[in-house]
Design a protein around this motif. Structure first.
Motif, PDB file in Angstrom:
ATOM      1  N   SER A 287       0.850  -1.386   0.000  1.00 56.63           N
ATOM      2  CA  SER A 287      -0.080  -0.147   0.057  1.00 56.63           C
ATOM      3  C   SER A 287       0.804   1.309   0.014  1.00 56.63           C
ATOM      4  CB  SER A 287      -0.969   0.046   1.307  1.00 56.63           C
ATOM      5  OG  SER A 287      -0.219   0.252   2.473  1.00 56.63           O
ATOM      6  N   ARG A 288       1.895   1.028   0.628  1.00 59.00           N
ATOM      7  CA  ARG A 288       2.847   2.518   0.909  1.00 59.00           C
ATOM      8  C   ARG A 288       3.704   2.530  -0.544  1.00 59.00           C
ATOM      9  NH1 ARG A 288       3.564   4.702   5.820  1.00 59.00           N
ATOM     10  NH2 ARG A 288       5.576   5.519   5.003  1.00 59.00           N
ATOM     11  N   SER A 289       3.689   1.712  -1.445  1.00 61.91           N
ATOM     12  CA  SER A 289       4.497   1.577  -2.389  1.00 61.91           C
ATOM     13  C   SER A 289       3.302   1.906  -4.011  1.00 61.91           C
ATOM     14  CB  SER A 289       5.059   0.224  -2.777  1.00 61.91           C
ATOM     15  OG  SER A 289       4.244  -0.624  -3.007  1.00 61.91           O
ATOM     16  N   ALA A 290       2.068   2.105  -3.557  1.00 62.12           N
ATOM     17  CA  ALA A 290       1.162   2.289  -4.498  1.00 62.12           C
ATOM     18  C   ALA A 290       0.641   3.688  -4.518  1.00 62.12           C
ATOM     19  CB  ALA A 290      -0.059   1.296  -4.328  1.00 62.12           C
ATOM     20  N   PRO A 291       1.009   4.704  -5.169  1.00 63.52           N
ATOM     21  CA  PRO A 291       0.769   6.062  -4.997  1.00 63.52           C
ATOM     22  C   PRO A 291      -0.873   6.317  -5.299  1.00 63.52           C
ATOM     23  CG  PRO A 291       2.545   5.964  -6.305  1.00 63.52           C
ATOM     24  CD  PRO A 291       2.063   4.415  -6.204  1.00 63.52           C
ATOM     25  N   SER A 292      -1.455   5.516  -5.998  1.00 60.80           N
ATOM     26  CA  SER A 292      -2.928   5.625  -6.690  1.00 60.80           C
ATOM     27  C   SER A 292      -3.802   5.655  -5.385  1.00 60.80           C
ATOM     28  CB  SER A 292      -3.296   4.618  -7.432  1.00 60.80           C
ATOM     29  OG  SER A 292      -3.238   3.340  -7.094  1.00 60.80           O
ATOM     30  N   LEU A 293      -3.270   4.909  -4.212  1.00 62.76           N
ATOM     31  CA  LEU A 293      -3.932   4.531  -2.864  1.00 62.76           C
ATOM     32  C   LEU A 293      -4.045   5.744  -2.052  1.00 62.76           C
ATOM     33  CD1 LEU A 293      -3.014   1.194  -1.676  1.00 62.76           C
ATOM     34  CD2 LEU A 293      -5.163   1.897  -2.612  1.00 62.76           C
ATOM     35  N   TRP A 294      -3.083   6.855  -2.311  1.00 62.40           N
ATOM     36  CA  TRP A 294      -3.022   7.902  -1.520  1.00 62.40           C
ATOM     37  C   TRP A 294      -3.258   9.199  -2.170  1.00 62.40           C
ATOM     38  CZ3 TRP A 294      -1.816   6.602   3.364  1.00 62.40           C
ATOM     39  CH2 TRP A 294      -1.245   5.478   3.609  1.00 62.40           C
ATOM     40  N   SER A 295      -3.802   9.090  -3.555  1.00 59.77           N
ATOM     41  CA  SER A 295      -4.210  10.288  -4.202  1.00 59.77           C
ATOM     42  C   SER A 295      -5.651  10.860  -3.959  1.00 59.77           C
ATOM     43  CB  SER A 295      -3.997   9.844  -5.899  1.00 59.77           C
ATOM     44  OG  SER A 295      -4.782   8.934  -6.339  1.00 59.77           O
ATOM     45  N   ASN A 296      -6.178  10.143  -3.265  1.00 61.21           N
ATOM     46  CA  ASN A 296      -7.738  10.629  -2.830  1.00 61.21           C
ATOM     47  C   ASN A 296      -7.663  11.270  -1.657  1.00 61.21           C
ATOM     48  OD1 ASN A 296      -9.512   9.827  -5.060  1.00 61.21           O
ATOM     49  ND2 ASN A 296      -8.824   7.846  -4.560  1.00 61.21           N
ATOM     50  N   ILE A 297      -7.788  12.678  -1.449  1.00 60.26           N
ATOM     51  CA  ILE A 297      -7.522  13.234  -0.340  1.00 60.26           C
ATOM     52  C   ILE A 297      -8.804  13.872   0.244  1.00 60.26           C
ATOM     53  CG2 ILE A 297      -6.323  14.943   1.149  1.00 60.26           C
ATOM     54  CD1 ILE A 297      -4.196  14.692  -0.792  1.00 60.26           C
ATOM     55  N   SER A 298      -9.450  13.471   1.615  1.00 62.73           N
ATOM     56  CA  SER A 298     -10.565  13.804   2.018  1.00 62.73           C
ATOM     57  C   SER A 298     -10.229  14.787   3.477  1.00 62.73           C
ATOM     58  CB  SER A 298     -11.462  12.701   2.155  1.00 62.73           C
ATOM     59  OG  SER A 298     -11.963  12.209   1.179  1.00 62.73           O
ATOM     60  N   LEU A 299     -10.813  15.915   3.503  1.00 67.26           N
ATOM     61  CA  LEU A 299     -10.410  16.777   4.755  1.00 67.26           C
ATOM     62  C   LEU A 299     -11.809  17.215   5.137  1.00 67.26           C
ATOM     63  CD1 LEU A 299      -7.495  18.809   3.228  1.00 67.26           C
ATOM     64  CD2 LEU A 299      -7.316  16.798   4.632  1.00 67.26           C
ATOM     65  N   TYR A 300     -12.001  16.862   6.400  1.00 66.97           N
ATOM     66  CA  TYR A 300     -13.408  17.315   7.270  1.00 66.97           C
ATOM     67  C   TYR A 300     -13.084  17.999   8.357  1.00 66.97           C
ATOM     68  CZ  TYR A 300     -15.252  13.249   4.412  1.00 66.97           C
ATOM     69  OH  TYR A 300     -15.515  12.565   3.414  1.00 66.97           O
ATOM     70  N   ARG A 301     -13.907  19.078   8.518  1.00 62.40           N
ATOM     71  CA  ARG A 301     -13.773  20.103   9.720  1.00 62.40           C
ATOM     72  C   ARG A 301     -14.703  19.440  10.778  1.00 62.40           C
ATOM     73  NH1 ARG A 301     -12.693  22.645  13.953  1.00 62.40           N
ATOM     74  NH2 ARG A 301     -12.101  24.984  13.828  1.00 62.40           N
ATOM     75  N   SER A 302     -13.863  18.979  11.820  1.00 64.21           N
ATOM     76  CA  SER A 302     -14.987  18.552  12.944  1.00 64.21           C
ATOM     77  C   SER A 302     -14.932  19.723  13.967  1.00 64.21           C
ATOM     78  CB  SER A 302     -14.161  17.273  13.610  1.00 64.21           C
ATOM     79  OG  SER A 302     -12.928  17.698  13.987  1.00 64.21           O
ATOM     80  N   THR A 303     -15.381  19.094  15.435  1.00 63.59           N
ATOM     81  CA  THR A 303     -15.578  20.174  16.268  1.00 63.59           C
ATOM     82  C   THR A 303     -14.152  20.357  17.029  1.00 63.59           C
ATOM     83  OG1 THR A 303     -16.022  18.216  17.664  1.00 63.59           O
ATOM     84  CG2 THR A 303     -17.908  19.567  16.860  1.00 63.59           C
ATOM     85  N   ARG A 304     -13.320  19.536  16.634  1.00 68.00           N
ATOM     86  CA  ARG A 304     -11.875  19.676  17.299  1.00 68.00           C
ATOM     87  C   ARG A 304     -11.152  20.365  16.104  1.00 68.00           C
ATOM     88  NH1 ARG A 304      -9.786  13.646  16.899  1.00 68.00           N
ATOM     89  NH2 ARG A 304      -9.775  13.474  14.515  1.00 68.00           N
ATOM     90  N   ARG A 305     -10.056  20.789  16.618  1.00 67.44           N
ATOM     91  CA  ARG A 305      -8.887  21.538  15.660  1.00 67.44           C
ATOM     92  C   ARG A 305      -8.798  20.916  14.568  1.00 67.44           C
ATOM     93  NH1 ARG A 305      -5.785  25.651  17.367  1.00 67.44           N
ATOM     94  NH2 ARG A 305      -5.281  26.100  15.177  1.00 67.44           N
TER      95      ARG A 305
END
Length: 517
Positions: free
Chosen positions: A111-129
């Motif tokens: 998994s760490r050697s497969a760049p396609s696995l890491w190319s989807n980035i999801s960022l959510y703002r939660s109640t914490r910082r």
């Protein structure tokens, strides 16, 4: 000392106990024998304890050996497991990289050697910082995804602590901007602070010439302005999909390359803006119009034939602009009407009928909600190319008379030619569907579409679904008269789906009926 020798010097244990109770005073010779007996018994005790220790160690060793053997058995069986015949990389599209990395050392390495696995980035703002945890996750994704294109999703609604929000967004946008040359799609839901920071970054001269899809949704909080401001942003020619819930003209100098766009979902500030867009976006395939402001057009609306548009979605009658009277869509195959009703409803339906007739298109799919009356769309329903009809019925605005009119329109009759090519029918409601329609009218309509004359296409797929139901139904509901009717048609070859919130009512009903009847 042997066990036989230990048995001679002393009396049996019960005599010893009696001697103790009688107050017997032993002679010296007897006392000497007692001392020897005690020593012998203590020696025997130590021998037994040593034997127990050895046995316990043996048991522990055997238990450890059994555990190792069981593990080896499981590992040996795993060598022949069917899942091992599937390449590990096949799982990459189904599971997040963070999960795959915790399965085993091999999967973590892969998994760490497969760049396609890491190319989807999801960022959510939660109640914490936001910053801190997400900083580490973002840096890891950006590093391990290199050099793959990035698909970014960012959800950051408005919060009370605006000064923290600005700081967090600035840090994240700065990090993402450092990799803007790899952006392929960017989907962002945010408040005024978030979107201003985003467009400021785009206007700052960063390179995002690989961007293909952009979705920006403005979440207004109380007191926030309707417009975000003026930004000097030139969207790249690679952009093929644009989705915004505010008119792009409000951004001032935002310059899209309309000619490259194939899919667009935006509101328009007026008929002139819409007409100019539809003329310039000649490669457009899918268009979703949420609304068109009712303003007089400053652009001369000349007849225009769009060469490629095949999917048109209109949210309200207000989006069915007079511009539609001036364009033709010869390749239109899907028409989705999501109107919620207004005074111009009747006029809108007439305009749509003229558009379809003028375009001479082979419309295949028609999707509409309950505020559009089928009886007012007869010229469209008479098209022989129309094979799929999807209707959404809202019980709060759809009366009993309207449901009867709907069934009358859908029912095959010798005196009319409506939906002669219909093969797929989908009806979605927000109530129990067999309670919405008059008794036996729904089965009668379905049968008319199943037992059809030769000049009418037979229904091959029926979908009935219920949305937003608060509580699960008792299983006995799944064995209602409608259920038995649908089971019979399913056994005869009709592809039937009857669902409620994703649950298959037909399958549940069959299982319940087998267990009860």
């Amino acid at each position: 000392m042997s066990h036989s020798e230990l048995a001679e010097p002393l009396q049996p244990a019960w005599n010893v106990l009696e001697s103790l109770r009688s107050g017997h005073n032993p002679l010296m010779a007897t006392a000497s024998g007692i001392a020897d007996r005690v020593v012998a018994l203590e020696t025997r005790q130590k021998e037994y304890e040593a034997d127990i220790t050895r046995l316990e160690q043996t048991i522990l060793q055997r238990r450890a050996a059994i555990a190792l053997t069981v593990t080896e058995i499981q590992q040996t069986k795993s060598l022949a497991a069917p899942i091992r015949t599937i390449p590990v990389k096949s799982f990459f599209a189904s599971f997040p990289s963070s999960i795959l990395g915790h399965v085993c050392r091999l999967w973590r390495t892969l998994s760490r050697s497969a760049p396609s696995l890491w190319s989807n980035i999801s960022l959510y703002r939660s109640t914490r910082r936001f910053v801190g945890y997400w900083d580490d996750v973002l840096e890891q994704h950006l590093f391990l995804s290199n050099p793959r294109p990035l698909d970014i999703y960012m959800e950051y609604p408005a919060l009370a602590a605006s000064h923290l929000e600005e700081h967090d967004v600035e840090i994240l946008m700065s990090t993402l901007s450092g990799h803007s040359s790899r952006w392929r799609s960017f989907e962002i839901y945010g408040s005024e602070v978030v979107l201003k920071e985003f467009f400021n970054r785009l206007a700052s001269g960063i390179h995002f010439n690989t961007l293909e899809s952009l979705k920006v949704l403005y979440r207004r909080s109380p007191g926030s302005p309707a417009d975000l401001g003026v930004f000097d942003v030139s969207l790249p020619p690679t952009l093929t999909s644009l989705d915004m819930n505010f008119a792009f003209e409000t951004l001032g100098k935002l310059t899209p390359h309309w000619s490259a766009l194939t899919s667009v979902s935006v509101p328009f500030s007026g008929p002139g803006s819409f007409y100019q867009f539809i003329v310039d976006a000649r490669n457009l395939v899918s268009l979703h119009i949420s609304c068109i402001a009712n303003e007089e057009s400053e652009v001369l609306l000349l007849p225009f034939i769009h060469p490629k548009l095949c999917r048109l979605t209109l949210d309200t009658p207000c989006s069915i602009s007079p511009v539609l009277d001036q364009i033709s869509l010869p390749n239109l195959s899907e028409l989705h009407l999501q109107s919620h009703g207004c005074q111009s409803q009747k006029k809108a339906e007439e305009r749509l009928c003229r558009l379809v007739q003028r375009s001479r298109c082979e419309l295949k799919v028609l999707s509409l909600n309950c505020t559009f009356a089928l009886s007012d769309l007869i010229p469209i329903l008479q098209l022989p190319s129309l094979v799929s009809l999807r209707v959404h019925l809202d019980v709060e605005v759809y009366s009993g008379a309207a449901t009867s009119a709907l069934l009358d329109t859908l029912t095959v009759a010798p005196t009319k030619q409506v939906l002669p090519g219909l093969r797929e029918l989908e009806i979605t409601t927000n109530t129990l569907i067999d309670f919405l329609f008059p008794h036996d009218r729904l089965p009668a309509m379905i049968l008319s579409r199943w037992n059809v004359p030769k000049n009418v296409a037979r229904l091959s797929k029926l979908t009935l679904s219920r949305e937003d139901y608060p509580e699960p139904l008792h299983p006995i509901y799944n064995t209602s008269a409608l259920a038995f009717f649908l089971w019979d048609l399913e056994d005869k070859g009709l592809e039937v789906s009857w669902t409620m919130e994703g649950d298959n009512l037909l399958a549940q009903g069959r299982e319940y009926a087998r267990s009860v009847f």
